[in-house]
Write an enzyme that holds these catalytic residues in place. Structure first.
Site, PDB file in Angstrom:
ATOM      1  N   SER A 127       0.871  -1.180   0.000  1.00 31.22           N
ATOM      2  CA  SER A 127       0.000   0.000   0.000  1.00 31.22           C
ATOM      3  C   SER A 127       0.902   1.222   0.000  1.00 31.22           C
ATOM      4  O   SER A 127       2.095   1.123   0.350  1.00 31.22           O
ATOM      5  CB  SER A 127      -0.856  -0.015   1.276  1.00 31.22           C
ATOM      6  OG  SER A 127      -1.473   1.236   1.488  1.00 31.22           O
ATOM      7  N   TYR A 165      -2.488  -1.522  10.263  1.00 32.57           N
ATOM      8  CA  TYR A 165      -2.416  -1.588   8.790  1.00 32.57           C
ATOM      9  C   TYR A 165      -1.078  -1.031   8.298  1.00 32.57           C
ATOM     10  O   TYR A 165      -0.393  -1.651   7.474  1.00 32.57           O
ATOM     11  CB  TYR A 165      -3.583  -0.799   8.203  1.00 32.57           C
ATOM     12  CG  TYR A 165      -3.781  -0.951   6.709  1.00 32.57           C
ATOM     13  CD1 TYR A 165      -4.476  -2.038   6.191  1.00 32.57           C
ATOM     14  CD2 TYR A 165      -3.288   0.000   5.816  1.00 32.57           C
ATOM     15  CE1 TYR A 165      -4.684  -2.178   4.815  1.00 32.57           C
ATOM     16  CE2 TYR A 165      -3.479  -0.130   4.447  1.00 32.57           C
ATOM     17  CZ  TYR A 165      -4.176  -1.220   3.957  1.00 32.57           C
ATOM     18  OH  TYR A 165      -4.369  -1.351   2.592  1.00 32.57           O
TER      19      TYR A 165
HETATM   20  P1  NAD Z   1     -11.775  -6.009  -0.564  1.00 28.10           P
HETATM   21  O1  NAD Z   1     -12.396  -5.920   0.773  1.00 28.10           O
HETATM   22  O2  NAD Z   1     -12.562  -5.651  -1.776  1.00 28.10           O
HETATM   23  O3  NAD Z   1     -11.159  -7.475  -0.805  1.00 28.10           O
HETATM   24  C1  NAD Z   1     -10.428  -8.129   0.181  1.00 28.10           C
HETATM   25  C2  NAD Z   1     -10.682  -9.615   0.052  1.00 28.10           C
HETATM   26  O4  NAD Z   1      -9.846 -10.303   1.014  1.00 28.10           O
HETATM   27  C3  NAD Z   1     -12.137 -10.020   0.351  1.00 28.10           C
HETATM   28  O5  NAD Z   1     -12.654 -10.836  -0.698  1.00 28.10           O
HETATM   29  C4  NAD Z   1     -12.041 -10.795   1.668  1.00 28.10           C
HETATM   30  O6  NAD Z   1     -12.995 -11.832   1.797  1.00 28.10           O
HETATM   31  C5  NAD Z   1     -10.620 -11.339   1.562  1.00 28.10           C
HETATM   32  N1  NAD Z   1     -10.088 -11.749   2.869  1.00 28.10           N
HETATM   33  C6  NAD Z   1     -10.137 -11.072   4.051  1.00 28.10           C
HETATM   34  N2  NAD Z   1      -9.599 -11.804   5.036  1.00 28.10           N
HETATM   35  C7  NAD Z   1      -9.186 -12.960   4.466  1.00 28.10           C
HETATM   36  C8  NAD Z   1      -8.558 -14.127   4.976  1.00 28.10           C
HETATM   37  N3  NAD Z   1      -8.248 -14.255   6.276  1.00 28.10           N
HETATM   38  N4  NAD Z   1      -8.277 -15.140   4.124  1.00 28.10           N
HETATM   39  C9  NAD Z   1      -8.604 -15.035   2.803  1.00 28.10           C
HETATM   40  N5  NAD Z   1      -9.205 -13.959   2.263  1.00 28.10           N
HETATM   41  C10 NAD Z   1      -9.487 -12.929   3.092  1.00 28.10           C
HETATM   42  O7  NAD Z   1     -10.470  -5.087  -0.464  1.00 28.10           O
HETATM   43  P2  NAD Z   1      -9.417  -4.547  -1.559  1.00 28.10           P
HETATM   44  O8  NAD Z   1      -9.425  -3.078  -1.455  1.00 28.10           O
HETATM   45  O9  NAD Z   1      -9.578  -5.195  -2.857  1.00 28.10           O
HETATM   46  O10 NAD Z   1      -8.053  -5.029  -0.862  1.00 28.10           O
HETATM   47  C11 NAD Z   1      -7.190  -5.997  -1.410  1.00 28.10           C
HETATM   48  C12 NAD Z   1      -5.776  -5.724  -0.921  1.00 28.10           C
HETATM   49  O11 NAD Z   1      -5.354  -4.453  -1.434  1.00 28.10           O
HETATM   50  C13 NAD Z   1      -5.625  -5.654   0.597  1.00 28.10           C
HETATM   51  O12 NAD Z   1      -4.407  -6.270   0.988  1.00 28.10           O
HETATM   52  C14 NAD Z   1      -5.568  -4.166   0.859  1.00 28.10           C
HETATM   53  O13 NAD Z   1      -4.882  -3.867   2.043  1.00 28.10           O
HETATM   54  C15 NAD Z   1      -4.811  -3.704  -0.366  1.00 28.10           C
HETATM   55  N6  NAD Z   1      -4.939  -2.283  -0.645  1.00 28.10           N
HETATM   56  C16 NAD Z   1      -6.166  -1.736  -0.913  1.00 28.10           C
HETATM   57  C17 NAD Z   1      -6.252  -0.371  -1.180  1.00 28.10           C
HETATM   58  C18 NAD Z   1      -7.562   0.299  -1.478  1.00 28.10           C
HETATM   59  O14 NAD Z   1      -7.590   1.523  -1.496  1.00 28.10           O
HETATM   60  N7  NAD Z   1      -8.634  -0.421  -1.735  1.00 28.10           N
HETATM   61  C19 NAD Z   1      -5.090   0.430  -1.163  1.00 28.10           C
HETATM   62  C20 NAD Z   1      -3.874  -0.167  -0.892  1.00 28.10           C
HETATM   63  C21 NAD Z   1      -3.806  -1.529  -0.633  1.00 28.10           C
END
Ligand code: NAD
Length: 260
Positions: free
Chosen positions: A142, A155
């Site tokens: 991130s 986080y």
């Molecule tokens: P999201 O909530 O849309 O998807 C996250 C997925 O992870 C979900 O399908 C959830 O069921 C799954 N998950 C959660 N706990 C789990 C576990 N213990 N085992 C298996 N699966 C699990 O979120 P997103 O925004 O797509 O996030 C995906 C990644 O991107 C994360 O690591 C997040 O930190 C990172 N990220 C997101 C952003 C943003 O702005 N959305 C920015 C930087 C980094």
């Protein structure tokens, strides 16, 4: 087709960024395994890919559960014959001032991001080493792998930690052709972000519009969110890179919020 016949395990791919990467990888010719907490959600994502002409399967996997990780990786190897790419992407967010943060919430977040990255890397790297073909391990970091924000102690800690893990994998994996890199997105409007907008508004005492404009996008060069497509394109680029020259690196995709 930049990923023709490559096998990719993508955790947290039933939703958001992971789902988009799975679709982009399948469109580039990869066989994708969607690993998520609930099998029906993962299967729905896999069915969508198959309907569009791609190859995909789903496994139920809590990335903090070593037995579930090993079973999911084994099922994928049985079905597709190996693994070439791991995207360690599963993640959650938790909004709280540090002094009010429950210890259990701290441990849960660190377990999903760090234990999950470790367990899936270990299982996939063993297969990659055994195959003699090496592979690519990509962590979903991130912008918070580089900078801190209020209300996000676990986080920010976890996302900084992933940089260290990826660098160790780059050093150790080089002996058998495994490279490792980190993608560092800025804010992307997924369920993970939609949930935290009202939570941040509550804790900071400002409106939701102010959270978006004055907190999330404040330091971007153009006031824009990154998109799931921006992140998927970066994930294709990193996995398709033809040599081990690009390893141990992090790529920030954040509209200039953080500049290396
Ligand atoms: P999201 O909530 O849309 O998807 C996250 C997925 O992870 C979900 O399908 C959830 O069921 C799954 N998950 C959660 N706990 C789990 C576990 N213990 N085992 C298996 N699966 C699990 O979120 P997103 O925004 O797509 O996030 C995906 C990644 O991107 C994360 O690591 C997040 O930190 C990172 N990220 C997101 C952003 C943003 O702005 N959305 C920015 C930087 C980094």
């Amino acid at each position: 087709m930049r990923l023709k016949d490559k096998v990719a395990l993508i955790t947290g791919a039933a939703s958001g960024i992971g789902k988009e990467i799975a679709e982009a990888y399948a469109a580039e010719g990869a066989k994708v395994c969607i690993a998520d907490l609930k099998l029906d959600a993962g299967q729905a994502a896999a069915d969508g890919i198959v309907k569009a002409g791609g190859t995909a399967m789903a496994v139920e996997m809590d990335v903090t559960d070593e037995a579930a990780v090993n079973a999911g990786v084994a099922a994928m190897v049985d079905a597709y014959g190996g693994v070439d790419i791991l995207i360690s992407n599963a993640g959650i967010q938790h909004i709280s001032p540090l002094i009010d943060l429950e210890f259990d919430a701290w441990k849960k977040l660190l377990a999903i991001h760090l234990d999950g990255a470790f367990l899936t890397s270990k299982a996939c790297m063993r297969v990659m080493k055994e195959s003699g073909n090496g592979g690519s391990v990509i962590m979903m970091g991130s912008a918070h792998s580089k900078v801190a924000s209020a209300l996000k102690a676990p986080y920010v800690t976890a996302k900084h930690g992933l940089l260290g893990l990826a660098r160790v994998i780059a050093v150790e994996g080089a002996a058998y052709g495994v490279r490792s890199n980190v993608i560092c997105p800025g804010f992307v409007r997924t369920p993970l972000v939609e949930k935290q907008i009202p939570e941040q508004a509550r804790d900071l005492g400002i409106t939701e519009e102010q959270v978006v404009r004055d907190v999330m996008l404040k330091d971007t060069v153009d006031g824009e969110f990154s998109t799931v497509n921006d992140i998927a394109e970066t994930a294709v680029f990193l996995a398709a890179f033809p040599t081990n020259a690009l390893t141990g690196q992090s790529v920030v995709v954040s509209h200039g919020w953080f500049m290396e």
